[in-house]
Design an enzyme around this catalytic site. Structure first.
Site, PDB file in Angstrom:
ATOM      1  N   SER A 110       0.914  -1.289  -0.049  1.00 20.14           N
ATOM      2  CA  SER A 110       0.236   0.122  -0.058  1.00 20.14           C
ATOM      3  C   SER A 110       0.914   1.031  -0.031  1.00 20.14           C
ATOM      4  O   SER A 110       2.159   1.097   0.344  1.00 20.14           O
ATOM      5  CB  SER A 110      -0.844   0.072   1.329  1.00 20.14           C
ATOM      6  OG  SER A 110      -1.426   1.276   1.603  1.00 20.14           O
ATOM      7  N   TYR A 128      -2.737  -1.483  10.057  1.00 16.68           N
ATOM      8  CA  TYR A 128      -2.623  -1.582   8.651  1.00 16.68           C
ATOM      9  C   TYR A 128      -1.404  -1.137   7.898  1.00 16.68           C
ATOM     10  O   TYR A 128      -0.622  -1.911   7.287  1.00 16.68           O
ATOM     11  CB  TYR A 128      -3.942  -0.782   7.909  1.00 16.68           C
ATOM     12  CG  TYR A 128      -4.102  -1.077   6.422  1.00 16.68           C
ATOM     13  CD1 TYR A 128      -4.575  -2.063   6.026  1.00 16.68           C
ATOM     14  CD2 TYR A 128      -3.482   0.018   5.394  1.00 16.68           C
ATOM     15  CE1 TYR A 128      -4.764  -2.211   4.493  1.00 16.68           C
ATOM     16  CE2 TYR A 128      -3.638  -0.109   4.224  1.00 16.68           C
ATOM     17  CZ  TYR A 128      -4.415  -1.356   3.636  1.00 16.68           C
ATOM     18  OH  TYR A 128      -4.508  -1.572   2.274  1.00 16.68           O
TER      19      TYR A 128
END
Ligand code: NAD
Length: 260
Positions: free
Chosen positions: A137, A150
């Protein structure tokens, strides 16, 4: 000629979102795709449409990975590629994050990716080499408030990618990571999935659109098919001399802060 003619590729989390677009594009480019997910109805329907194989795979489970590679070998006799795409997102400040929530995110995003590499790489090596693409990401290469678990798991994926690239190069396996910014899927707009959500999906999408117009230099949220094209590049011979790298695909978000 397709870019993936004759290749067998497992895509995790392929029932919807980016994984679905990757499965569609890879099939269109001649791959025999193994659609893996925990969303059985959606995954089976997609596999049927594409003439692909569906396997139920919870990426946290070692035994699930063994069953998935056994099913792929039985159906196609080889495995040439893996896209570790499955992932989950939880919003919370670090000080408010319960340990269970942190571990849930690590189990799916980070452990799932590790188990995928460890289980599938020997099969790719047996097929004479191939590719692994890990979905990290934007938050795997920079920070973002309220997504601590995350971001930690996605930074770990970038680390795993580099180490795997070093260790697997001699087996002719290239390993790269994708680092998407904001992409228009259920993950970035959960209201899309929940008809009973407080916010309706359309007004939430309009709010997100306004936000990304300001935040992202290219002025919009990304599309899952744009990420799929990066996954295709990293899975095909077009990237034959590239390994161990994180590829940011974010409309310029990470380039810096604009003051004009
Ligand atoms: P999504 O929620 O639509 O898709 C995620 C998929 O993963 C779903 O099909 C889900 O069922 C599957 N999944 C979840 N837990 C699983 C498990 N334990 N085992 C197997 N499958 C599981 O969201 P998406 O945007 O398509 O996400 C794909 C990947 O891209 C994820 O790794 C995500 O972290 C990453 N990503 C997304 C964005 C974004 O803005 N959407 C940005 C950067 C990175």
């Amino acid at each position: 000629m397709g870019k993936l003619d004759g290749r067998v590729v497992i895509v995790t989390g392929a029932a919807r979102g980016q994984g679905e677009q990757e499965a569609r594009l890879f099939a269109a480019e001649g791959a025999r795709v193994v659609v893996a997910d925990v969303l059985d109805d959606q995954g089976e329907a997609l596999a049927k449409e594409l003439g692909a194989l569906y396997v139920h795979l919870d990426v946290r489970e070692e035994s699930g990975w063994q069953a998935a590679v056994a099913a792929a070998q039985k159906a196609y006799g080889r495995i040439d590629g893996l896209v570790n795409n499955a992932g989950i997102l939880r919003f919370n400040t670090l000080l408010d994050t319960p340990l269970d929530e942190f571990m849930q995110v690590v189990q799916v995003n980070q452990v799932g990716c590790f188990l995928g590499i460890r289980t599938v790489a020997p099969h790719i090596a047996d097929a004479g080499g191939g590719t692994i693409v890990n979905t990290a990401s934007y938050t795997g290469v920079t920070g973002m408030a309220a997504v601590g678990a995350y971001a930690a798991s996605k930074h770990a994926i970038v680390g795993l990618t580099r180490v795997a690239a070093l260790e697997l190069a001699r087996k002719k396996i290239r390993v790269n990571a994708m680092c998407p910014g904001a992409i228009d899927t259920a993950m970035s707009n959960p209201a899309l999935l929940d008809p009973n959500a407080d916010v309706d999906a359309e007004s939430s999408a309009r709010g997100l659109e306004r936000m990304y117009r300001k935040l992202v230099p290219l002025g919009r949220i990304g599309r899952p098919d744009e990420v799929a094209r990066l996954a295709l590049f990293l899975t095909s011979e077009d990237s034959s001399y590239i390994t161990g790298q994180p590829f940011v695909i974010d409309g310029g978000w990470l380039a810096g802060v604009s003051v004009v």
